[in-house]
Design a protein around this motif. Structure first.
Motif, PDB file in Angstrom:
ATOM      1  N   ARG A  73       0.525   9.121   0.399  1.00 36.43           N
ATOM      2  CA  ARG A  73       1.621   8.280  -0.093  1.00 36.43           C
ATOM      3  C   ARG A  73       1.130   6.935  -0.616  1.00 36.43           C
ATOM      4  O   ARG A  73       1.940   6.152  -1.128  1.00 36.43           O
ATOM      5  N   ARG A  74      -0.143   6.653  -0.462  1.00 40.34           N
ATOM      6  CA  ARG A  74      -0.659   5.355  -0.883  1.00 40.34           C
ATOM      7  C   ARG A  74      -0.370   5.088  -2.365  1.00 40.34           C
ATOM      8  O   ARG A  74      -0.442   5.983  -3.213  1.00 40.34           O
ATOM      9  N   LEU A  75      -0.070   3.831  -2.661  1.00 41.48           N
ATOM     10  CA  LEU A  75       0.111   3.424  -4.059  1.00 41.48           C
ATOM     11  C   LEU A  75      -1.274   3.323  -4.693  1.00 41.48           C
ATOM     12  O   LEU A  75      -2.182   2.735  -4.106  1.00 41.48           O
ATOM     13  N   THR A  76      -1.425   3.879  -5.875  1.00 43.61           N
ATOM     14  CA  THR A  76      -2.758   3.871  -6.469  1.00 43.61           C
ATOM     15  C   THR A  76      -2.776   3.311  -7.890  1.00 43.61           C
ATOM     16  O   THR A  76      -3.827   3.274  -8.517  1.00 43.61           O
ATOM     17  N   LYS A  77      -1.616   2.922  -8.428  1.00 45.60           N
ATOM     18  CA  LYS A  77      -1.646   2.339  -9.774  1.00 45.60           C
ATOM     19  C   LYS A  77      -0.527   1.309  -9.910  1.00 45.60           C
ATOM     20  O   LYS A  77       0.523   1.444  -9.282  1.00 45.60           O
ATOM     21  N   PRO A  78      -0.748   0.293 -10.732  1.00 47.06           N
ATOM     22  CA  PRO A  78       0.304  -0.705 -10.920  1.00 47.06           C
ATOM     23  C   PRO A  78       1.479  -0.095 -11.670  1.00 47.06           C
ATOM     24  O   PRO A  78       1.299   0.758 -12.544  1.00 47.06           O
ATOM     25  N   GLN A  79       2.666  -0.523 -11.287  1.00 47.13           N
ATOM     26  CA  GLN A  79       3.870  -0.013 -11.939  1.00 47.13           C
ATOM     27  C   GLN A  79       4.808  -1.176 -12.204  1.00 47.13           C
ATOM     28  O   GLN A  79       4.715  -2.220 -11.563  1.00 47.13           O
TER      29      GLN A  79
ATOM     30  N   ASP B  85      -3.522   6.724   8.091  1.00 50.16           N
ATOM     31  CA  ASP B  85      -3.108   5.587   7.276  1.00 50.16           C
ATOM     32  C   ASP B  85      -4.034   5.469   6.068  1.00 50.16           C
ATOM     33  O   ASP B  85      -3.615   5.080   4.985  1.00 50.16           O
ATOM     34  N   MET B  86      -5.283   5.829   6.270  1.00 50.72           N
ATOM     35  CA  MET B  86      -6.247   5.687   5.175  1.00 50.72           C
ATOM     36  C   MET B  86      -6.295   6.912   4.278  1.00 50.72           C
ATOM     37  O   MET B  86      -6.543   6.810   3.092  1.00 50.72           O
TER      38      MET B  86
ATOM     39  N   ASN C 255      -3.869   8.671   3.550  1.00 48.72           N
ATOM     40  CA  ASN C 255      -2.470   8.984   3.283  1.00 48.72           C
ATOM     41  C   ASN C 255      -2.183   9.251   1.808  1.00 48.72           C
ATOM     42  O   ASN C 255      -2.484   8.423   0.949  1.00 48.72           O
TER      43      ASN C 255
ATOM     44  N   ARG D 285       4.996  -3.634  -9.148  1.00 52.22           N
ATOM     45  CA  ARG D 285       4.503  -3.123  -7.864  1.00 52.22           C
ATOM     46  C   ARG D 285       3.000  -2.888  -7.989  1.00 52.22           C
ATOM     47  O   ARG D 285       2.559  -2.045  -8.757  1.00 52.22           O
TER      48      ARG D 285
ATOM     49  N   ILE E  32       0.819  -1.212   0.000  1.00 57.52           N
ATOM     50  CA  ILE E  32       0.000   0.000   0.000  1.00 57.52           C
ATOM     51  C   ILE E  32       0.853   1.263   0.000  1.00 57.52           C
ATOM     52  O   ILE E  32       0.362   2.332  -0.304  1.00 57.52           O
TER      53      ILE E  32
END
Lengths: 846, 297, 193, 219
Positions: C104-110, C99-100, C102, A436, A408
């Motif tokens: 910085r959360r990842l939001t897309k595949p890389q 935390d929710m 945030n 990722r 996350i």
């Protein structure tokens, strides 16, 4: 935990060691404070540092990291010498009276009998009970295998077995009875030895020993003491043995199974218990079934190997619950492979991969470094950081072909290829493909999690995952289904288990966790009838509990210990009844705990041999003569209709039915009794036996990254830990937590700082044989220099929370060095947990 | 006047009677902080920060677990740490939750010149009304506990409200709710006082803290946040908790004697010159026929 | 219950509106209470993802679960009914809101390609297909059907799966099932370390 | 001063130059603002003044800035007048006759120079109190920068700032009374700048004589 969080409030005495619950489990620690407030319970804190737990303790002792067995062994000696033991409990509920085979040798020179120095392991044949009638000579139907370390199973010699009829001496006088051996073993652990090795002054040790064992003063059985620990005990090359020593003390004092007692492991993650239960580990299958080994040529052989037969003195009874193992295993196979698991194909036993050696954590990285492991999937697991030996892990990943990270936050593992020190040019030479994938946070997923007290609690999703992020189960399902599609289309190596894996979820690509939970609980595949009560379960119905499991393929169950968690009555893990009529904090109606909703394990031991509670004011279960069964405030952890006169042992999961002071036939690979060994990196030679300083079973890897320091160069003992303000490598992304502790630091004693001319907040380097960690000095009086074997030894400590991705890290506010750069990749021979505590370093100003 | 105004028993910078003074039978609320069971986990800090929704500030490591040296305008709740070595060589890690004490006789309110910028409710909560705050900072000077803090952005002063938004609907303050060990309690002043005394007695009798006691300083009329201390004789050890806090003499002098002397003086002066005029009249320059020609200097 | 609380609130805008002189309102409102920010927010029961105490938490989200609202977290606090934590939370649990929310959360595949120095975006479909392809390739290359002694072992020695310890039992079970199904033996978990 | 034509062609006497008048009113107006806003903060009964003057917050914000303006004015006054405000030996006699001065028995009061000793007191009173108000005012302006261990400074300032202010208020009342009601012509002097010769002769005889002498000398 044998008991539970709330149960701690019932205690009279707490020994907290190898753990720092005030910082790492504050909300569970409330019950310790409750015990102090409401019962005037005493708290003894033994730790390398004066922690925030110590600040609430009645007595604090600073111990050298990695010498816990000496302290606990000293405690055993003190209890025995001063007769502060629970005699009836000891004789009836433990193997104290059992007689051990002739030829068994105590490790006065550091080695037990049977050590094969070439293979680096023990032959366990002398580590066994003496048969009362010579039955131990026949390798008959009685089997209880030591094969938690599967490698040995491929060998030719059959593993030793427990005799069905054990010789015993209830007077505990026989020179080879466990009690006498125990006495002899720990007679060496005198207060002087304790002081010499642990650094705890003998008067302080005696004070602590007197306080702790005071619960058995004058043979009184009413009071109860608990021992609480965490990874300060597990992360050693003898971690399992430390915990065993604690368990032995609790058996000696009669504290196991009782409210306010027990041996309580405080697990560090919300579902580390559940992850272990579900067997996310190479050597087990769900419900702690042993993973099959190559020698298990068919299902029968496998089941015979893993199903123990009872072993006890002949007048006694033993429930030996694991005799039901075949039912659990077959139901699991039915759950995994569905209709493809048939009697004719041994329920698809061949589909299961067989393990022949150690595939555990440190081996993954070692084998990846050596080119064996080529691909890795890491979900919610920051492998680079968690260590040990970060450098080795990063260099292993450089050699992998591919890596999938489900996370996350941007983490160190997914960005190993641009770790500090790796130049853009070097990055161009790293050929690992890294995916990722954005996963869902805890609030975005439903499902159950099992806490340290074994309570499986259901939670609900509050919000959808952000952006394109997906639910973790959807991602794993998609990967699996696409792989299956490829095998379907193209074929490949042994596609059968992939094609036949049962994936009967309504929406295969988005498995509903409710459906998974129902599968885990298990259901009837045919109509079942209970022969005694006549109760019928129809095919397709959820099972009420594991007592219904069958080994003929008529039941499916994903994890037998979770059977009962989602019955026909619905999701038991979502229950919210918070009545507690007994006032003991049992909460039978809140969520659901395995096994069978029992809250305190081995609770039969809370009663005397006649079935009456040791302490009438803390009644958990008791024998109801009129009803002819065990009743109580908790679910009895016992055969419900076994009358006290049957003398059935309360520890029903052991084939002996008793608690093991002596661990026979290598169930613990490095010794039937714990013996003190020094950590792999230690400032001194083991004063007990300098020629066998370390655990003889510990193996070292051979890569260039597996280097070890010696005390002449690295003289400081270092330990790692968490802070209450942070959670592992997660909250470094949370501004609130970063505000509380913004930067990494190293806690060093005032005296050491003075010696080195270091002032608080100055940047220093901590250097081990494997790497250099940089952080600011925290000069404190909470760590003091110690006298170890006549030598002045400093201990320092460093929190593990920072790495090279995070709020502070991305702002360039710290040195971006992970703590596990320092730690060695050596592990405990039983649990394969790395030794992150008590390694050697030196420090210098940066 | 709405009836709710009668909940007020003190109003800063206020002329005349206070609507709620002497009217109420509402119970007085109180926070009990048992420092002997505090584990310095800072849950209260975070709960406070989260509930009140303020921005985050950058902190730096300062050779302590303490988040920052003192509370801030957007950080009302701070655990103060002190490594204290006792005479017998044993170490104590003293931890105390520092926040507004909600004094019965609040120095901030006494010092505040702005009408209704600080009010005290009948339940004992001393509340800053930022809408009425003029940002003079007198409260900062009046407070013996160093609590009110000035926000350079808002140009107003802030402090703990004892979560009166929560308390007024029957909830406990955020810090109280979060506290894992139950070192924080919330209830009526009477009950908290009893609980505190019982605990102090337990500490004296069972834990060997012979000087254990309750901190409810009379110098400010008692407080609505009270402490149990291992050593009530030395509150300063707990991150500088004042031994005998008072509404500062200077503030008292300024508010009372000086005010009366000054007011009297001003009135006397004005009246005096008026009487002088009546008695002696102006100084007239004989033969001066001031025509008012403008000067051209 | 909640309604009456709200009414109390409005009444709690304490104050006297005084004389108006020259257009100025000379009397300030004496006291104005902040509205309870969670008064009508939706409440979801969850479990804290951090340590193994397993504290019950209540997640408050925008809106009352009406269809036209995208829920967003506004507050988290302890579940007072939960017998273990009784509404309390530690500093980590208390910070869960961030935390929710945030950023910085990842939001897309890389994906990071071999030799690359940067991430590049990839569609879910491509990512999953590529991962499935890698998995099959590596499995086929490293699968062992029989060991040196001739025992059937049916294991894949080239792929490891490592899992964290904050995901659900059900996820863990699915992983174990799928990965053992693929023949993995390098199956490990945070629980080990 | 001696270079300026104080005896105006129209037969009047220039009492204050334009520069002096501007400085006076700069100081005066800023003082008035400080007085009113100060009074508002001084007493709850007068807090409405702050509201009338544009709002309580604005008043708190501007009060210190006006204080700076006031201090600039006081400094300029100091530059202009401090020499003329020096105590002279004759001042004692004047003070000795203060009772006569109060009772308007001006013929029994020693003659005064450009500024009589009462005015000098006013000047030095404002000057010194101005400095003290500035110092205490700075502390009150930025209390957040005064560390807790120097808290006594803040406390002292809270008490002393109004004490100094009260001292100026006492002077101010007398000054305004004398400048308007009591000494006819004085107010005009600080508006238009000039006074009659008779006024100058009566109130500042020594100064007037000197002007005449200077004028004669210049011719």
């Amino acid at each position: 935990m044998t008991n539970g969080w709330i149960d701690i409030k019932n205690t009279d005495m707490m020994l907290i060691m190898g753990g720092n619950p005030a910082e790492n489990h504050p909300c569970g620690f409330k019950w310790a404070m409750e015990a102090k407030r409401d019962r005037n319970a005493k708290l003894i804190s033994v730790d390398p540092r004066f922690t925030r737990t110590s600040s609430t303790a009645d007595l604090f002792l600073q111990i050298r990291a990695g010498t816990d067995i000496v302290f606990l062994g000293g405690l055993i000696r003190y209890a025995l010498e001063n007769n502060r033991i629970a005699k009836d409990y000891l004789a009836n509920y433990t193997n104290a009276a059992f007689i051990i085979k002739d030829g068994f040798k105590l490790p006065e020179d550091g080695l037990y009998s049977g050590f094969d120095s070439e293979a680096g392991k023990y032959d366990f044949s002398t580590w066994n009970y003496e048969g009362a009638d010579g039955s131990d000579r026949q390798a008959g139907t009685v089997r209880h295998s030591p094969d938690v370390v599967p490698g040995k199973a491929g060998g030719a010699t059959p593993p030793p077995h427990l005799p069905p009829n054990v010789a015993f001496d209830l007077a505990l006088q026989h020179p080879r009875c466990v009690f006498q051996l125990l006495k002899r073993q720990y007679s060496r652990y005198t207060p002087e030895t304790v002081e010499r090795i642990t650094g705890i002054p003998r008067d302080q040790f005696v004070k602590a020993a007197d306080l702790f064992t005071s619960v058995r003063k004058d043979g009184d059985m009413k009071k109860v003491a608990t021992i609480i620990y965490a990874v300060g005990w597990t992360q050693h090359t003898f971690g399992t043995q430390i915990i065993r020593t604690a368990a032995m003390i609790q058996l000696l004092l009669g504290n196991v199974g009782r409210a306010g007692g027990g041996v309580n492991a405080l697990r560090g993650h919300s579902n580390i218990q559940g992850a272990t239960d579900m067997a996310g580990l190479y050597d087990s299958l769900p419900g702690y079934l042993k993973a099959p080994v190559p020698a298990d040529s068919d299902l029968d052989t496998y089941l015979k190997r893993i199903t123990p037969g009872s072993s006890k003195p002949s007048p006694w009874a033993s429930f030996n619950y694991y005799s039901n193992t075949p039912k659990f295993a077959v139901s699991l196979l039915k759950s995994m492979y569905g209709d493809a698991a048939k009697k004719e194909n041994q329920f698809a036993f061949d589909y299961l991969p067989k393990v022949d050696r150690d595939y555990s954590w440190t081996h993954i990285w070692d084998d990846m470094y050596n080119g064996k492991v080529k691909g890795m999937m890491a979900f919610g697991m920051n492998g680079v950081m968690i260590g040990p030996d970060t450098n080795k892990n990063i260099n292993a990943l450089k050699k992998a072909d591919w890596l999938v990270v489900g996370e996350i936050y941007p983490d160190e593992t997914s960005e190993f290829w641009r770790a500090p020190g790796i130049t853009a040019d070097e990055q161009k030479t790293i050929n690992t493909t890294v995916y990722r994938l954005p996963c869902a946070g805890f609030a975005e997923k439903d499902g159950s999690m099992t806490n340290s007290a074994r309570w499986a609690t259901w939670k609900y999703a509050a919000v959808p995952p952000p952006g394109q992020a997906r639910l973790d189960q959807d991602i794993v399902a998609e990967i699996f289904l696409r792989v299956r599609q490829l095998y379907k289309k193209e074929g490949g190596k042994f596609p059968d288990p992939i094609l036949n894996l049962s994936w009967a979820y309504a929406d295969a690509a988005h498995p509903s966790l409710s459906q998974v939970a129902m599968e885990v609980n298990g259901k009837a595949l045919a109509d079942l009838t209970d022969p005694t009560t006549g109760q019928v379960i129809k095919a397709g119905q959820q099972l009420p509990g594991f007592a219904w499991l069958k080994d003929d393929g008529t039941t499916a169950c994903g994890n037998w210990i979770y059977s009962g968690s989602w019955t026909e009555a619905g999701n038991q893990m979502a229950r919210r009844g918070n009545e507690d009529p007994s006032g003991l904090g049992v909460f039978q109606g809140w969520s659901w705990s395995w096994p069978a909703n029992r809250r305190v394990l081995y609770n039969r031991a809370s009663c005397d041999p006649d079935g009456k509670p040791w302490d009438p004011s803390r009644k958990q279960v008791w024998w109801n003569e009129a009803a002819g069964k065990w009743v109580g405030n908790d679910v009895p952890d016992f055969k419900p209709d076994s009358a006290p006169k049957d003398h059935m042992g309360p520890f029903i999961m052991n084939p002996e039915g008793i608690g093991r002071l002596f661990a026979p036939i290598g169930v613990i690979a490095d010794g039937p009794f714990p013996e003190h060994y020094e950590p792999i990196e230690s400032p001194i030679k083991n004063p007990l036996h300098p020629d066998q300083s370390n655990n003889p079973l510990v193996k070292k890897f051979k890569t260039p990254y597996d280097k070890f320091g010696t005390p002449d160069e690295y003289s400081i003992v270092c330990t790692t830990y968490r802070l209450t303000e942070h959670y592992h490598y997660w909250t470094k992304n949370n501004p609130m937590n970063v505000q509380l502790i913004p930067e990494p630091f190293v806690e060093i004693p005032v005296e050491l700082a003075d010696e080195k001319g270091i002032r608080g907040t100055e940047m220093i380097k901590v250097i081990s044989a494997r790497g250099t960690y940089m952080a600011k000095a925290f000069v404190t009086r909470r760590l003091k220099p110690m006298m170890i074997d006549g030598k002045k030894v400093y201990q320092i400590g460093l929190p593990i929370h920072q790495g090279f991705r995070g709020i502070a890290e991305d702002e360039g506010r710290d040195a971006r060095t992970p703590a596990n750069l320092l730690t060695p990749a050596v592990t405990d021979p039983n649990a394969h947990t790395p030794e992150s505590k008590g390694f050697l370093v030196k420090i210098e100003k940066a | 006047m709405s009836q709710a105004a009668t909940e007020l028993i003190r109003i800063s910078g206020h002329a005349g009677t206070v609507p709620g003074a002497g009217l109420n039978r509402e119970f007085q609320v109180c926070k009990l902080v048992d420092t002997t069971t505090c584990i310095g986990c800072k849950a209260c800090e975070v709960a406070c920060l989260e509930w009140n929704g303020y921005t985050f500030s950058e902190t730096t490591f300062n050779n302590s677990y303490q988040t920052m040296p003192e509370t801030a305008w957007n950080y009302w709740n701070l655990i103060k740490f002190n490594e204290h070595e006792r005479e017998d060589g044993t170490l104590m890690l003293l931890m105390r939750k520092d926040q507004c004490m909600h004094c019965e006789d609040p120095g901030c309110l006494a010092a505040c010149p702005a009408e209704a910028a600080i009010v005290q409710y009948a339940n004992g909560i001393v509340d800053f009304q930022e809408a009425n705050c003029i940002g003079c900072g007198y409260c900062m000077t009046g407070c013996p506990f160093n609590i009110p803090k000035f926000s350079p952005k808002a140009r107003k002063v802030f402090k703990c409200t004892l979560c009166n938004d929560r308390v007024s609907v029957g909830l406990e303050p955020a810090c109280i709710k979060a506290c894992p060990t139950g070192c924080l309690h919330f209830g009526t002043k009477k009950e908290m006082k009893e609980l505190a005394e019982t605990r102090a007695e337990q500490l004296r009798e069972h834990s060997g803290y012979r000087e254990a006691g309750v901190y409810d300083p009379p110098g400010v009329g008692g407080t609505h946040v009270i402490y149990v201390l291992h050593d009530a004789k030395n509150p300063e050890l707990y991150g500088g908790l004042p031994k005998n806090p008072q509404v500062p003499l200077m503030v008292r002098l300024w508010k009372h004697p000086l005010k009366w002397i000054g007011n009297f003086g001003i009135i006397f002066g004005v009246v005096g010159v008026f009487i002088h005029y009546l008695r002696y009249g102006p100084k007239v320059v004989e033969g001066d026929e001031d025509k008012g020609h403008g000067a051209k200097p | 219950m909640q309604e009456s609380r709200r009414d109390f609130f409005k009444a709690a805008t304490v104050g006297m509106v005084g004389a108006t002189v020259f257009g100025f309102d000379l009397k300030p409102a004496y006291a104005q209470l902040k509205e309870l920010k969670i008064a009508r927010a939706a409440e979801t029961r969850s479990t804290c993802p951090y340590c193994a105490v397993g504290c019950g938490v209540l997640i408050y989200t925008i809106g009352d679960r009406a269809k036209n609202v995208t829920p967003q977290v506004i507050h988290v606090e302890g579940d007072p009914d939960h017998p273990t934590n009784r509404g309390t939370l530690c500093p980590k649990g208390s910070s869960l809101e961030q935390d929710m929310l945030n950023p910085r959360r990842l939001t897309k595949p890389q994906v990071r390609r071999p030799g690359a120095t940067e991430w590049q975006d990839i569609s879910w479909d491509d990512a999953l297909n590529e991962i499935a392809r890698w998995t099959k390739k590596t499995r086929d290359e490293t699968f062992v059907e029989k060991d040196a002694n001739g025992h059937t072992v049916n294991r894949c020695e080239g792929i490891s799966f490592i899992g964290g310890c904050t995901d659900t039992n059900e996820f863990n079970y699915l992983v174990v099932k799928a990965m053992r199904g693929l023949g993995l033996v390098y199956l490990e978990n945070q629980a080990r370390v | 001063m001696s270079r300026e034509p104080y005896l105006l062609p129209n037969g009047r006497v220039l009492r204050y130059t334009f520069h002096e008048r501007v400085v006076h009113w700069l100081t005066g107006v800023s003082y008035l603002y400080l007085l009113f806003t100060g009074l508002a903060f001084w007493s709850p009964w007068l807090f409405w003044i702050a509201v009338v003057l544009g709002g309580d917050t604005i008043s708190r914000e501007l009060h210190p800035w006006f204080g700076l303006v006031f201090i600039v004015g006081v400094s300029l006054m100091y530059k202009m007048w401090h020499r003329q405000m020096k105590e002279t030996p004759s001042d004692k006699a004047w003070w000795a006759a203060i009772g006569h001065y109060i009772r308007n028995e001006d013929d029994q009061v020693p003659s005064a120079d450009r500024f009589n000793p009462g005015q000098k007191l006013l000047f030095w009173g404002f000057f010194w109190n101005g400095i003290l108000l500035l110092l205490s005012g700075l502390i009150l302006w930025f209390p957040q920068y005064i560390p807790w261990n120097l808290r006594f400074l803040r406390l002292a300032a809270v008490f002393l700032h109004p004490v100094f202010a009260l001292a100026t208020i006492a002077l101010f009342i007398i000054h305004v009374y004398m400048g308007t009601a009591m000494e006819r012509g004085a107010f005009g002097s600080v508006i238009r700048g000039d006074v009659s010769r008779a006024w100058a002769n009566k109130h500042h005889h020594t100064w007037y004589e000197q002007l005449l002498r200077d004028s004669a000398a210049r011719k």
